[in-house]
Design a protein around this motif. Structure first.
Motif, PDB file in Angstrom:
ATOM      1  N   GLN A 121       3.116  -0.348  -6.844  1.00 37.62           N
ATOM      2  CA  GLN A 121       2.000   0.526  -5.933  1.00 37.62           C
ATOM      3  C   GLN A 121       2.177  -0.256  -4.537  1.00 37.62           C
ATOM      4  OE1 GLN A 121       0.123   2.873  -6.159  1.00 37.62           O
ATOM      5  NE2 GLN A 121       0.271   3.211  -8.455  1.00 37.62           N
ATOM      6  N   PHE A 122       2.606   0.495  -3.478  1.00 42.29           N
ATOM      7  CA  PHE A 122       2.613   0.066  -2.142  1.00 42.29           C
ATOM      8  C   PHE A 122       2.766   1.172  -1.276  1.00 42.29           C
ATOM      9  CE2 PHE A 122       7.080   0.359  -3.456  1.00 42.29           C
ATOM     10  CZ  PHE A 122       7.626   1.077  -2.342  1.00 42.29           C
ATOM     11  N   ARG A 123       2.332   0.885   0.122  1.00 42.78           N
ATOM     12  CA  ARG A 123       2.087   1.971   0.888  1.00 42.78           C
ATOM     13  C   ARG A 123       3.841   2.619   1.360  1.00 42.78           C
ATOM     14  NH1 ARG A 123      -1.329   1.022   6.350  1.00 42.78           N
ATOM     15  NH2 ARG A 123      -2.759   0.871   4.528  1.00 42.78           N
ATOM     16  N   GLY A 124       3.762   3.704   1.463  1.00 43.45           N
ATOM     17  CA  GLY A 124       5.059   4.289   1.845  1.00 43.45           C
ATOM     18  C   GLY A 124       6.078   4.710   0.682  1.00 43.45           C
ATOM     19  N   ARG A 125       5.426   4.520  -0.574  1.00 46.00           N
ATOM     20  CA  ARG A 125       6.123   4.492  -1.770  1.00 46.00           C
ATOM     21  C   ARG A 125       6.906   5.946  -2.293  1.00 46.00           C
ATOM     22  NH1 ARG A 125       3.464   4.029  -7.638  1.00 46.00           N
ATOM     23  NH2 ARG A 125       2.546   5.919  -6.697  1.00 46.00           N
ATOM     24  N   ASN A 126       6.010   7.070  -1.702  1.00 47.07           N
ATOM     25  CA  ASN A 126       6.419   8.223  -2.012  1.00 47.07           C
ATOM     26  C   ASN A 126       7.389   8.765  -0.847  1.00 47.07           C
ATOM     27  OD1 ASN A 126       4.855   8.750  -4.018  1.00 47.07           O
ATOM     28  ND2 ASN A 126       3.093   9.552  -2.826  1.00 47.07           N
TER      29      ASN A 126
END
Length: 316
Positions: A121-126
């Motif tokens: 889980q981290f920001r910008g993963r997608n």
């Protein structure tokens, strides 16, 4: 005095079933078969006319000498014998295996590394998932031409970057020793996203309870990777290996665009040899025979993998 019934005495034998009932069951099966055939027909017709029929046509052509213009001349298995003794054919098979040996470990390890990194889980993963998958849907010719420019010995970015660190870059696609590594590098870069997506789906199917239990028992990250992740990821690994091997044996686009099979035949692969036999040398019989040799090789490798999956693939 009542007679005791034996088990199964009430079951009717086929001869005791009324004829109309038997016919009704047969009609239902027939209608079910027609329904299945109707749904399969849109796929079965193209498969028959564009796959099975050309394969049989190639098999028939492989038993003849034919220059694509004049009449065919029957030679039986002569084309196959000549190909197996031809140094060019042997070199093409060697180069194809060389490509697979270099390509498969890179694309799997790289894809697994990306899948593990993007499974957290981290920001910008997608966004990163989409970026890494973008080369997969890009045309092979475009990718090959871009990598041909990147690996240009004189003006390429790769050699320019190596020069900053005092390293003289190799000739890449102009050097017989580096031509195939150049193709392997470009191919692995393009296919990393595909392998990543497949392995990422497999990772998300692994129950998190297993990792939590392993942590409680004191298992470190590497132990969890080799004792939980990789064994339970084996079905996805099996799929990736089978698909990658099948596609690897048919490698052609990047070879044709980057090196043309050169220099001096250092990167000529089997599919390109088929192309050359057909359109440069007008030897359709030999080309068809080589196509069937490649098909039999791919079939044998796939069958061996399917039979051997019971030893290492865990579907639990």
């Amino acid at each position: 005095m009542a007679t005791a019934l034996k088990p199964g005495s009430l079951a009717q034998t086929p001869s005791e079933i009324p004829k109309g009932t038997r016919n009704l069951g047969s009609r239902r099966k027939f209608r079910y078969g027609l329904t299945v055939a109707a749904f399969l027909l849109p796929s079965a017709l193209p498969l028959t006319f564009f796959t099975f029929y050309p394969m049989l046509g190639a098999l028939w052509t492989s038993l003849h000498k034919w220059n694509l213009i004049g009449p065919m001349e029957w030679v039986g298995l002569g084309n196959y014998i000549a190909l197996l003794q031809d140094p060019n054919t042997q070199r093409a098979f060697f180069n194809t295996v060389y490509y697979l040996v270099g390509y498969l470990p890179i694309v799997y390890v790289g894809g697994l590394t990306l899948a593990l990194a993007l499974n957290t889980q981290f920001r910008g993963r997608n966004l990163l998932r989409g970026i890494y998958f973008l080369p997969v849907i890009t045309s092979w010719i475009v990718v090959a031409l871009v990598w041909r420019w990147l690996l240009n010995p004189e003006v390429g970015i790769v050699n320019a970057a190596l020069k900053v660190f005092g390293i003289n870059g190799p000739g890449w696609w102009t050097d017989p020793a580096w031509a195939m590594p150049s193709i392997i590098l470009a191919s692995a870069w393009k296919d990393l996203g595909f392998v990543m997506i497949i392995l990422l789906a497999g990772l998300q199917a692994i129950p998190q309870d297993l990792y939590e239990a392993a942590k409680v028992d004191g298992a470190g990250a590497w132990r969890r990777l080799f004792k939980i992740t990789i064994p339970l990821l084996s079905p996805s690994t099996f799929f990736v290996v089978v698909i990658s091997l099948i596609n690897g044996f048919q490698v052609f686009d990047q070879v044709y665009a980057m090196t043309g099979g050169g220099p001096a035949g250092a990167s000529t692969v089997v599919v390109q040899q088929i192309y050359l036999l057909t359109f440069r040398y007008s030897a359709a019989g030999e080309a068809s025979a080589l196509s069937w040799l490649l098909f039999l090789l791919v079939l044998a490798v796939t069958v061996v993998q399917i039979l051997g999956q019971k030893r290492w693939v865990n579907y639990a």
